[in-house]
Design a protein around this motif. Structure first.
Motif: not given
Length: 769
Positions: A26, A41-42, A45, A49
């Protein structure tokens, strides 16, 4: 970086690793800011998550588990069964340890003592010289000594029988050539050995001259190639050598007086650098003056020696002083027409001999207790031996001299014992080797007190204590002498060369005393093997000329009677064919050895206990410790003095999963082979038995651990499991100690690492239920 974090997630690693991976990826994405592509970025993420989801699930499980209290129902437990230890990991090892082990398999071939190649005069005076060459190849120094001894004892009788032997002269010439060449190569610059060589050569020359003159009488009118003055530098301390030299001087003078013309071509044999005529380093100005004046007038040198002993100007502990005084006392000097040693006339004076012996006694009393004065004792021994060699006909002086030498022997032997005892506490290889060298030289100095005439030596060694000290020091010298003396300093080499000759000189005296039942040899063996209790009988090896003596080991701690073999010449002491007295290096590096002894360099001897190879030479906190190293498996046993029970050390790794960690770490586990009980002792008190220690009673099916009225629960029992679940948030199960009081039935829970202790009344709990 994201791929690494995804891999961590896929492998379901620990919470700490998952949190670290999520935070790291991050942070990296944040640093990229707007420059980060959308796909990255995806992906980040999605990974973060997934990690958060997994961590939340784990936290939920923890909360659910905490919401449910672990079961606690002691009334359902069988405490009697649960205090029986399973010992699943260690029972096989302990069972095997309790089986009597047989003797160690022999690691060496059977040893049979062999007689050395010793020759008589006829052997050495052979036509081809072959016997001397064989003997010299076998043991050079011994062969030279035997030639010197046999020539001194029998050359005159041999000449009488050789007058009709046509090849007698050739035999003498061959021996003289072979012996002189070998002696020069072997003796180096040792002035004492070179003096004996020259005396032997003179004896052989006299024999040759007698034979030649008998066959060619006209040669008696020619001047012999020997000058009496050539003999004045010889160093002699033995009464027999001094008498031989007088006979040689008398013969040479007789030849001179009958000669008509002639010329000497014989030159000096000794380089002045071999003698201590200028070695003054380390002396004060006053000492240097006294040092220089000691021999300034040879006819006064004994008075000078007496004065220096009385005023104590010279530091007699210095080797330079010893060499100077020894040269003054031993150099024969000129011989008068009445066959008297001019430089030593005072030794024929009863009053002078009594005076110098008294001063030497006072000097010995002054330096007692100070082993730094070892060289002083050596000097005193030389002086007293020379007084005895003078042969003064007075029983009082003779007794006084012998008693003084015995006093020197006892005092220096006490120093030998002190140094030997200090060896075990010395760490570091260099310091250890220096101490061993000091011990070796001290033992040689102790033995030098017996370097006197054979009659005096026989009288002194007749006492078992004296013979015991003499032979004990022989063993110590042997054990601490390197293979080659060339690596030693000059003084140590001189001491050992003197000692080697002394062993040969007193061999027959020592042998006769041993065969007559003198217990001195038992004294010596006991010094090396403290458990030795004495032998019923010692007998000689293969022949009457063998220096090996054999008996069987009998000791207060012995469980077998190994064969013990002792070479009284060189001090080799064998127990069941072995003389090695050092533990193998791998044993010293073993973790169990290190646990008990640390980096201590343990002095050991060969074991007299069946199945064990080595034993500690000295008692360790009242215990004799034994070692077995067969097949590179270390077994350590111990027995307290005067007790019969053997203890065997159980390696901690064998008990690691059978006992709580607190009873494994920093503890020693001694298995009593008689009572089948393991006592768990703290390392700081590992040699002390105590009622406060845990004891594990080994009995298949009903092992148990007790300390007073307290019993230990088995680490694999239901009780242990139930209590461990209750205390799981505080500490791991292996770190707990769970016990029951026999008198009350109550449980006691301890977590030493968490500093937690509590008691649980089982009766009250069951009553409430």
């Amino acid at each position: 970086m994201n791929e690494l974090a995804h891999t961590v997630l896929c492998h379901c690693m620990s919470n700490d690793v998952l949190h670290w991976a999520s935070a790291k990826v991050s942070r990296r994405l944040t640093k990229l800011g707007d420059s980060a592509p959308a796909w990255l970025s995806e992906a980040v993420l999605e990974t973060c998550t997934g990690i958060r989801t997994l961590l939340d699930e784990r936290w939920k499980q923890v909360q659910e588990a905490d919401a449910i209290s672990p079961p606690w129902d002691p009334c359902t437990l069988d405490f009697s069964a649960d205090t029986k230890l399973s010992l699943s990991n260690s029972s096989e090892y302990i069972s095997n340890a309790l089986i009597p082990i047989g003797d160690c398999p022999p690691s060496l071939p059977a040893f049979e003592p062999k007689a050395r190649l010793r020759g008589r005069l006829d052997d050495f005076l052979s036509k081809d010289g072959g016997f001397f060459q064989d003997a010299y190849r076998a043991e050079p120094h011994l062969a030279l000594y035997d030639v010197e001894r046999e020539v001194s004892r029998g050359i005159d009788a041999w000449v009488d029988h050789a007058l009709t032997d046509d090849v007698a002269c050739e035999k003498l010439e061959l021996l003289m050539a072979n012996y002189s060449l070998a002696a020069r190569n072997t003796y180096g610059k040792n002035p004492e050995d070179l003096s004996r060589m020259l005396l032997t050569m003179i004896d052989l020359w006299v024999a040759l001259d007698k034979l030649v003159v008998d066959r060619i009488p006209i040669l008696a009118e020619y001047f012999p190639e020997i000058l009496v003055s050539n003999l004045e530098r010889l160093l002699m301390r033995d009464v027999r050598d001094l008498q031989r030299l007088l006979c040689a001087v008398k013969y040479i003078r007789h030849r001179h007086s009958n000669a008509i013309a002639g010329q000497s071509v014989f030159s000096d044999h000794v380089d002045s650098s071999s003698f201590a005529t200028g070695c003054q380093e380390g002396l004060s100005i006053h000492e240097s003056i006294a040092f220089g004046h000691l021999r300034s007038e040879p006819s006064l040198q004994w008075f000078n020696i007496l004065r220096e002993i009385r005023v104590n100007t010279l530091t007699f502990r210095h080797k330079e002083v010893h060499l100077l005084v020894a040269q003054a006392a031993l150099q024969v000097g000129p011989v008068s027409e009445t066959e008297v040693y001019v430089w030593h006339e005072e030794l024929g004076n009863l009053s002078f001999c009594s005076s110098i012996l008294r001063e030497l006694e006072n000097l010995v009393s002054t330096i007692q207790g100070n082993w730094l004065e070892a060289m002083t004792m050596n000097t005193i021994s030389v002086l007293v031996a020379r007084v005895l060699a003078a042969g003064i006909d007075d029983i009082g002086v003779t007794r006084q001299a012998r008693q003084l030498l015995f006093m020197i022997c006892k005092e220096t032997f006490a120093w030998v014992v002190d140094i030997a005892n200090s060896l075990e506490n010395i760490t570091g290889k260099i310091k250890k080797e220096a101490c061993r060298a000091r011990l070796r030289d001290m033992a040689a100095i102790c033995r030098s007190a017996f370097d006197v005439g054979l009659d005096d030596a026989k009288e002194m060694l007749g006492y078992p204590e004296a013979l015991g000290m003499f032979l004990t020091c022989a063993v110590i010298v042997r054990q601490n002498t390197p293979t080659s003396l060339d690596i030693l300093d000059e003084m140590s080499r001189l001491l050992l060369e003197r000692d080697r000759r002394l062993s040969w000189k007193l061999e027959r005296v020592t042998s006769s005393l041993v065969l007559s039942g003198n217990k001195g040899i038992d004294f010596a063996v006991k010094r090396v093997y403290p458990t030795y209790n004495g032998a019923a009988h010692w007998h000689r090896g293969v022949s009457e000329h063998c220096s090996w003596f054999i008996s069987h080991y009998s000791g207060c701690e012995a469980t077998r009677l190994p064969k013990i073999t002792f070479d009284i010449i060189d001090g080799t002491l064998l127990l069941d064919r072995k003389s090695e007295v050092n533990l193998p290096q791998w044993v010293k590096e073993d973790s169990v050895f290190g646990l008990i002894f640390g980096d201590r360099d343990l002095d050991v001897m060969l074991s007299d206990v069946a199945g064990m190879e080595y034993a500690s030479h000295d008692l360790i906190s009242g215990h004799r410790v034994y070692f077995r190293t067969v097949d590179r498996k270390l077994v350590i046993r111990a027995r307290e003095q005067r007790l019969s029970d053997f203890l065997e050390l159980v390696p901690p790794q064998k008990l690691e999963y059978d006992l709580p960690a607190v009873l494994i770490e920093k503890h020693a586990h001694w298995l009593n082979l008689s009572t089948k009980t393991i006592e768990v002792r703290p390392l700081e008190k590992l040699w002390q038995s105590s009622e406060d220690n845990w004891r594990i009673h080994f009995a298949p099916g009903s092992h148990c651990a007790q300390k007073g009225h307290t019993r230990l629960f088995d680490i694999r029992s239901p009780t242990w499991d139930m209590v461990a679940r209750l205390l799981a948030p505080m500490d791991a199960a292996r770190n707990l100690v769970i016990t029951q009081d026999d008198s009350t039935g109550n449980l006691r829970l301890m977590s030493p690492k968490a500093w937690y202790t509590t008691k649980i009344s089982v009766l009250e709990h069951c009553s409430d239920s």
